[in-house]
Design an enzyme around this catalytic site. Structure first.
Site, PDB file in Angstrom:
ATOM      1  N   LYS A  97       0.819  -1.226   0.000  1.00 28.94           N
ATOM      2  CA  LYS A  97       0.000   0.000   0.000  1.00 28.94           C
ATOM      3  C   LYS A  97       0.849   1.271   0.000  1.00 28.94           C
ATOM      4  O   LYS A  97       0.553   2.234   0.703  1.00 28.94           O
ATOM      5  CB  LYS A  97      -0.967   0.000   1.189  1.00 28.94           C
ATOM      6  CG  LYS A  97      -1.959  -1.161   1.190  1.00 28.94           C
ATOM      7  CD  LYS A  97      -2.933  -1.047   2.351  1.00 28.94           C
ATOM      8  CE  LYS A  97      -3.901  -2.219   2.377  1.00 28.94           C
ATOM      9  NZ  LYS A  97      -3.247  -3.489   2.794  1.00 28.94           N
ATOM     10  N   ARG A  98       1.887   1.297  -0.799  1.00 29.92           N
ATOM     11  CA  ARG A  98       2.720   2.488  -0.903  1.00 29.92           C
ATOM     12  C   ARG A  98       2.050   3.524  -1.802  1.00 29.92           C
ATOM     13  O   ARG A  98       1.151   3.220  -2.580  1.00 29.92           O
ATOM     14  CB  ARG A  98       4.093   2.128  -1.471  1.00 29.92           C
ATOM     15  CG  ARG A  98       4.889   1.131  -0.642  1.00 29.92           C
ATOM     16  CD  ARG A  98       5.307   1.721   0.691  1.00 29.92           C
ATOM     17  NE  ARG A  98       6.307   0.886   1.346  1.00 29.92           N
ATOM     18  CZ  ARG A  98       6.086   0.095   2.388  1.00 29.92           C
ATOM     19  NH1 ARG A  98       4.872   0.028   2.897  1.00 29.92           N
ATOM     20  NH2 ARG A  98       7.060  -0.611   2.927  1.00 29.92           N
TER      21      ARG A  98
END
EC number: 4.1.1.23
Length: 271
Positions: A97-98
């Site tokens: 989830k960058r």
């Protein structure tokens, strides 16, 4: 082999959509695993080996490794290595989830796609397309953009409507994705949003959806399978790997994965 090919080959072979999540929450690990020198590796290897006959993909969540600092990162890399060395036919989705500026994003892409060679990962779209492009340069890999998530408070942002377009935020994410149109970009759509999932699937028949929220978060297969389509990975994490906290944890994980697999297989022809 690119992500799409690995996914389709595996899914059609098993007649399933099951993605096994790996969330090795240390507090919930069996006591015998906690005594291991590398408890996260030990636990994940046991779960992987027990569920591999039924897994279309695996989704290790980096947060449960990062909490242990450099030791956790080494253990994460060993888990990825175990998957690639022993189950190269099963695609890996790194749940990270960058979402950051393009120069920073390029470093993430280099590590996960270049060095670790995971097949896919999750990204946040909040900062826009320039944060996505460094990942799309790795054309054999796939990016899952967070579109509509399964947590209750997602409605605070994701279902808010833009006055300029009339679209909600999650609809805007899908619209922007379709404006650039590469099929190595998929969506994360939470299993608790079956109404929206059905609409998104009709609008995006060929995109691969990663669907978390099944099992422990309450979503049911009977609700998901009629609307998700074949180009989906339905993820179960805790419901499989924490089916037992005793010595039989791997055997119970095997049983839970088999149960989900059988339910999906029975309906696969209708998807």
């Amino acid at each position: 082999m690119n992500f799409q090919s690995k996914f389709l080959t595996r899914s059609q072979s098993l007649k399933s959509l099951l993605c096994v999540g790996l969330d090795p929450d240390y507090c919930k690990l069996p006591e015998i695993i906690k005594r291991s020198p590398e408890p996260l590796v030990h636990f994940c290897r046991e779960i992987i080996d027990a569920t591999a006959p039924y897994a279309v993909a695996y989704k290790p969540n980096i947060a449960f490794f990062e909490v242990f600092g450099s030791s956790g990162i080494r253990q994460f890399e060993k888990v990825i290595g175990h998957l690639k060395n022993n189950y190269p036919q099963i695609p890996i989705v790194a749940d990270i989830k960058r979402g950051d500026l393009d120069n920073t994003a390029r470093q993430y892409a280099r590590y996960y796609f270049g060095d670790l060679q995971v097949d896919s990962l999750t990204l946040s779209p909040y900062m826009g397309l320039d944060t996505l492009r460094p990942f799309l340069e790795y054309q054999d890999h796939l990016v899952f953009w967070l579109c509509l998530t399964s947590n209750p408070d997602s409605i605070q942002f994701q279902k808010k409507r833009f006055s300029e377009t009339g679209r909600t935020l999650y609809e805007e994410v899908a619209y922007v994705a379709n404006s650039i149109s590469p099929l190595n970009l998929g969506f994360v759509v939470g299993a608790t949003n079956t109404y929206e999932l059905e609409i998104l699937r009709k609008q995006n028949p060929d995109r691969i959806f990663l669907i978390p929220g099944f099992g422990a978060q309450g979503a049911k297969l009977d609700d998901l399978l009629p609307v998700c389509g074949r180009y989906s990975l339905i993820n179960s994490s805790r419901g499989i790997h924490f089916a037992s906290d005793g010595l039989d944890f791997a055997a119970r994980a095997n049983q839970e994965a088999e149960k989900i697999h059988n339910a999906m297989q029975a309906r696969f022809v209708f998807l």
